[in-house]
Design a protein around this motif. Structure first.
Motif, PDB file in Angstrom:
ATOM      1  N   LEU A  43       0.884  -1.130   0.012  1.00  0.00           N
ATOM      2  CA  LEU A  43       0.113   0.015  -0.125  1.00  0.00           C
ATOM      3  C   LEU A  43       1.036   1.358   0.026  1.00  0.00           C
ATOM      4  N   ARG A  44       0.428   2.331  -0.626  1.00  0.00           N
ATOM      5  CA  ARG A  44       1.136   3.549  -0.749  1.00  0.00           C
ATOM      6  C   ARG A  44       0.219   4.643  -0.841  1.00  0.00           C
ATOM      7  N   ALA A  45       0.789   5.674  -0.098  1.00  0.00           N
ATOM      8  CA  ALA A  45       0.091   7.073  -0.007  1.00  0.00           C
ATOM      9  C   ALA A  45       1.315   8.167   0.204  1.00  0.00           C
ATOM     10  N   GLY A  46       0.723   9.308  -0.260  1.00  0.00           N
ATOM     11  CA  GLY A  46       1.975  10.256  -0.153  1.00  0.00           C
ATOM     12  C   GLY A  46       1.310  11.679  -0.596  1.00  0.00           C
ATOM     13  N   VAL A  75       2.529  -2.889  -7.161  1.00  0.00           N
ATOM     14  CA  VAL A  75       2.682  -4.268  -7.467  1.00  0.00           C
ATOM     15  C   VAL A  75       4.281  -4.583  -7.658  1.00  0.00           C
ATOM     16  N   ASP A  76       5.072  -5.343  -6.871  1.00  0.00           N
ATOM     17  CA  ASP A  76       6.581  -5.485  -7.148  1.00  0.00           C
ATOM     18  C   ASP A  76       6.760  -6.712  -7.649  1.00  0.00           C
ATOM     19  N   GLY A  88       1.616  -1.150 -10.527  1.00  0.00           N
ATOM     20  CA  GLY A  88       0.385  -1.044  -9.658  1.00  0.00           C
ATOM     21  C   GLY A  88      -0.701  -0.007 -10.390  1.00  0.00           C
ATOM     22  N   ILE A  89      -1.491   0.497  -9.393  1.00  0.00           N
ATOM     23  CA  ILE A  89      -2.515   1.416  -9.938  1.00  0.00           C
ATOM     24  C   ILE A  89      -2.784   2.444  -8.766  1.00  0.00           C
ATOM     25  N   GLY A 217       4.934   3.606   2.457  1.00  0.00           N
ATOM     26  CA  GLY A 217       4.038   2.697   2.434  1.00  0.00           C
ATOM     27  C   GLY A 217       4.196   1.534   3.081  1.00  0.00           C
ATOM     28  N   PHE A 218       3.654   0.510   3.001  1.00  0.00           N
ATOM     29  CA  PHE A 218       3.882  -0.872   3.751  1.00  0.00           C
ATOM     30  C   PHE A 218       3.637  -2.015   2.631  1.00  0.00           C
ATOM     31  N   ASN A 219       4.599  -2.816   2.822  1.00  0.00           N
ATOM     32  CA  ASN A 219       4.647  -4.022   2.026  1.00  0.00           C
ATOM     33  C   ASN A 219       4.383  -5.274   2.811  1.00  0.00           C
TER      34      ASN A 219
END
Length: 220
Positions: A43-46, A75-76, A88-89, A217-219
């Motif tokens: 998850l990503r936020a910024g 998505v890695d 990712g999206i 974010g968190f993986n």
């Protein structure tokens, strides 16, 4: 934008130093070994700082930068220990602000964006790494409005499909770096839009997005 860029670089540098100190031994500069897990989600936020570069008659002009946000699913895909793909999206707000003679214009589009970034990774251990990303992004406008203020009066107009309709499709190049430490991610990226947004319905003028993002974010 310069102050934000300096602060973002400091955050990324601090995270990098933490990752380096977390491991007493480091791997080789490039490892072709296959990772245990090929696909990883996160998850990503910024925070974003955006602008638009206009060009006409051989001249370039940018405006006041506009703050925004970024949020989405990363998505890695790891092909090997030292090389992979970041995609990712993401929902990304872009745009700019401009003021003159008491009038203010805010261009505030929202995009769904898919980056396709080649990613070199340097691993400091099982839980920490530094990565450098480069590649294209593709985006489609899903909402947002022009906002006009003049002498206390305000009005708005849809960006996509309205009277001042902008090109809904956007693509460009993205470059940046990130640090992962114990599943926590911090990244700094800059996107150069290559698509003419056609903001002024003028064949002699081109307008292209510019976007700087600081992401955490968190993986999983």
């Amino acid at each position: 934008m310069k102050k934000f860029l300096i602060a973002a670089v400091c955050v990324l540098s601090a995270a990098t130093l933490s990752a380096q100190r977390a491991s007493s031994t480091s791997t080789s500069f490039f490892s072709a070994e296959r990772p245990e897990k090929t696909v990883n989600l996160g998850l990503r936020a910024g925070y974003t700082l955006s602008n638009v570069l206009d060009k006409w008659d051989g001249k370039s002009e940018s405006y006041d930068s506009k703050s925004g946000f970024l949020v989405g699913l990363n998505v890695d895909v790891a092909f090997m220990q030292s090389f992979g793909l970041n995609t990712g999206i993401f929902a990304v707000s872009k745009g700019y602000k401009d003021s003159w003679d008491g009038e203010t214009v805010t261009f505030n589009p929202m995009y769904l964006e898919i980056p396709v970034l080649a990613s070199y990774r340097f691993n400091f251990g099982e839980t920490s790494r530094v990565e450098v990303d480069f590649g294209p992004y593709f985006a489609v406008g899903v909402g947002g409005k022009w906002k006009f203020k003049d002498d206390g009066e305000s009005e708005s107009e849809k960006i996509f499909g309205g009277e001042y309709g902008a090109n809904r499709f956007d693509c460009g190049l993205k470059v940046g770096a990130g640090v992962t430490f114990n599943k926590i991610y911090v990244g700094l990226h800059y996107a150069f839009g290559l698509t003419n947004l056609n903001l002024y319905d003028d064949d002699e003028t081109s307008s292209r997005n510019r976007n700087l993002s600081l992401t955490m974010g968190f993986n999983f």
